[in-house]
Write an enzyme that holds these catalytic residues in place. Structure first.
Site, short mmCIF file in Angstrom:
data_model
loop_
_atom_site.label_atom_id
_atom_site.label_comp_id
_atom_site.label_asym_id
_atom_site.label_seq_id
_atom_site.Cartn_x
_atom_site.Cartn_y
_atom_site.Cartn_z
N ASN A 1 1.12 -1.37 -0.33
CA ASN A 1 0.31 0.06 -0.24
C ASN A 1 1.21 1.28 -0.42
OD1 ASN A 1 0.37 0.58 2.96
ND2 ASN A 1 -0.84 -1.56 3.26
N ASP B 1 -3.79 -6.25 4.73
CA ASP B 1 -4.73 -7.19 5.59
C ASP B 1 -5.01 -8.56 4.79
OD1 ASP B 1 -5.76 -4.82 7.18
OD2 ASP B 1 -7.03 -4.00 5.37
N PHE C 1 -3.98 3.58 14.45
CA PHE C 1 -4.36 4.75 13.63
C PHE C 1 -5.47 3.79 13.05
CE2 PHE C 1 -1.09 8.00 13.05
CZ PHE C 1 -0.63 8.08 14.48
N LYS D 1 -13.79 1.04 15.76
CA LYS D 1 -12.48 0.51 16.00
C LYS D 1 -11.90 0.08 17.06
CE LYS D 1 -8.78 0.02 12.34
NZ LYS D 1 -7.87 0.31 11.50
N LYS E 1 -10.96 -2.87 19.37
CA LYS E 1 -9.29 -3.04 19.68
C LYS E 1 -8.70 -2.93 20.62
CE LYS E 1 -9.28 -3.25 14.64
NZ LYS E 1 -8.85 -4.92 14.06
#
Ligand SMILES: Cc1cc2nc3c(=O)[nH]c(=O)nc-3n(C[C@H](O)[C@H](O)[C@H](O)COP(=O)(O)O)c2cc1C
Length: 404
Positions: free
Chosen positions: A213, A283, A326, A340, A344
């Site tokens: 990426n 991912d 992030f 998120k 997480k």
């Protein structure tokens, strides 16, 4: 002495501005207050003059005792221009370049950082016109401190309460520190162990190809260097970062794939106080890789999920460890960041909309919104990544507070 100009507009939360004056004065600033005519219907000028110890102004055309063009003089004097509470009206005027009273005229003349604290009924706050105006101001570099949720003066429940006055005063103090005391060297992370991940992992396709990426690793390197400068023992788990760190005190663990990054981070986690996940690990990985260069005419690749590093750290971290993640998004930034943060088990999420100019991958600046597990949301204008790194570390040490 650091100087704050506080603009107060005509909302029910105007009385809370009195406490803000007190907090700012306590932190060692001098404060000048400008009221809109409507604000004066809620709280008298005398109250602000008594609390600030300075003359409070309402009227652009009133002549001061010492001759000067007052809106220009105040604008020049300000290190930070704070507007709290900011009504829908005053936000609309500033966003559209209207300067028809003392407050909006002085805002127009000020070059310093401007902080807007909206406070209004939920329906007003959610009105797309108000939201567009706030977005426009954020895009122009205004700092917007989002209102809190709760019971409003009008009896409704929802988002629109002025943010906590202590949070507002703390944000202003931080901005002043950045501006006035930027040469001060902090050592608030001494004796702390901080692990930072950075860069973009690569997943092999064949002997010569990979998928990856756009992450350059600049944000992670800035964080690692900022933490090291503030006294931390830093480990940087780096996947193909473009410009690595030149700080010899930072321990660098180079990795290639997400699985390698996962292994390195989980191996190090028990020894760390803070884990900051600034990398963009892939991912997915290719299910079946090829040793030699593929030469087929057509090719179908199957991908499988890589391990989720943030979730794994969130699961094993102890109460004494902090996890910062992030979240790069292209839509629904705050909503996705909130999800998120929870899923997480993170302490803080740094969200950025990578579609905005000057934010995200490969550039030297970033535009972030920080959300904490205590419910605070902080919006920042476009800033160099190193400044963003220091802000993240400031927010984290504030969040960890006493237990830190
Ligand atoms: C009792 C009362 C409470 C108000 N509270 C708010 C408020 O919290 N936020 C807001 O945007 N407007 C509020 N308003 C409406 C503003 O006062 C009105 O829009 C006014 O024009 C704002 O002027 P200013 O922005 O020049 O101060 C309130 C009005 C009244 C009468």
């Amino acid at each position: 002495m650091k100087h704050v100009v506080l603009g107060v507009s005509g909302g029910i939360a105007a009385y809370k501005a009195c406490e803000i004056v007190g907090l700012l004065k306590k932190s060692g600033c001098s404060v000048d207050v400008i009221l809109t005519e409507n604000a004066e219907r809620f709280v008298s000028r005398l109250t602000f003059e008594t609390l600030s110890g300075n003359r409070t102004v309402v009227d652009t055309f009133e002549r001061p005792a010492v001759y000067e063009v007052e809106h220009i003089a105040l604008a020049k004097k300000a290190d930070v221009f704070l507007i709290a509470p900011a009504t829908a009206n005053v936000i609309g005027k500033i966003a559209n370049g209207i300067a028809d009273d003392m407050l909006t005229t002085t805002v127009m003349a000020a070059r310093c950082v401007k902080v807007i604290c909206p406070a209004m009924n939920t329906a007003m706050y959610e009105n797309p016109i108000v939201q567009q105006n706030l977005d426009k101001l954020k895009g122009l570099g205004y700092v917007v401190i989002e209102p809190a949720e709760g019971l409003l003066a009008c009896g409704d429940t929802g988002k629109g309460r002025l943010a906590a006055v202590s949070d507002i005063a703390a944000s202003v103090a931080k901005l002043l520190e950045k501006k006035v005391g930027c040469s001060e060297k902090k050592s608030d992370y001494s004796e702390k162990k901080v692990l930072v991940t950075a860069g973009a992992t690569r997943e092999t396709i064949d002997g010569v190809r990979f998928i990856s990426n756009y992450s350059s690793g600049k944000m992670g390197v800035a964080l690692a260097e900022a933490a090291a400068d503030r006294g931390a023992a830093v480990t940087l788990v780096a996947a193909f970062v473009k410009d690595g760190t030149k700080n010899p005190n930072i321990k660098v663990i180079p990795v290639k794939t997400t699985s390698e990054m996962y292994g390195a981070v989980l191996n190090e986690t028990p020894n760390q106080d803070v884990i900051i996940k600034a990398a963009a690990p892939a991912d997915y990985r290719v299910k079946t890789t090829f040793e030699n260069k593929i030469k087929e005419k057509e090719l179908t690749l199957t991908f499988e999920k890589n391990p989720d590093i943030a979730a794994a750290v969130g699961k094993i971290k102890t109460a004494k460890q902090a996890l910062v993640i992030f979240n790069a998004e292209t839509e629904n930034l705050i909503e996705n960041a909130r999800k998120k943060l929870k899923s997480k088990n993170a302490d803080m999420v740094v969200a950025n909309d990578v579609t905005r100019e000057g934010a995200g991958f490969e550039v030297d600046t970033n535009i972030v919104t920080i959300l904490t597990n205590s419910g605070s949301v902080y919006d920042y204008p476009r800033l160099p990544k190193r400044e963003v790194a220091d802000i993240i570390l400031d927010r984290l040490s504030e969040l960890l507070g006493e237990s830190w």
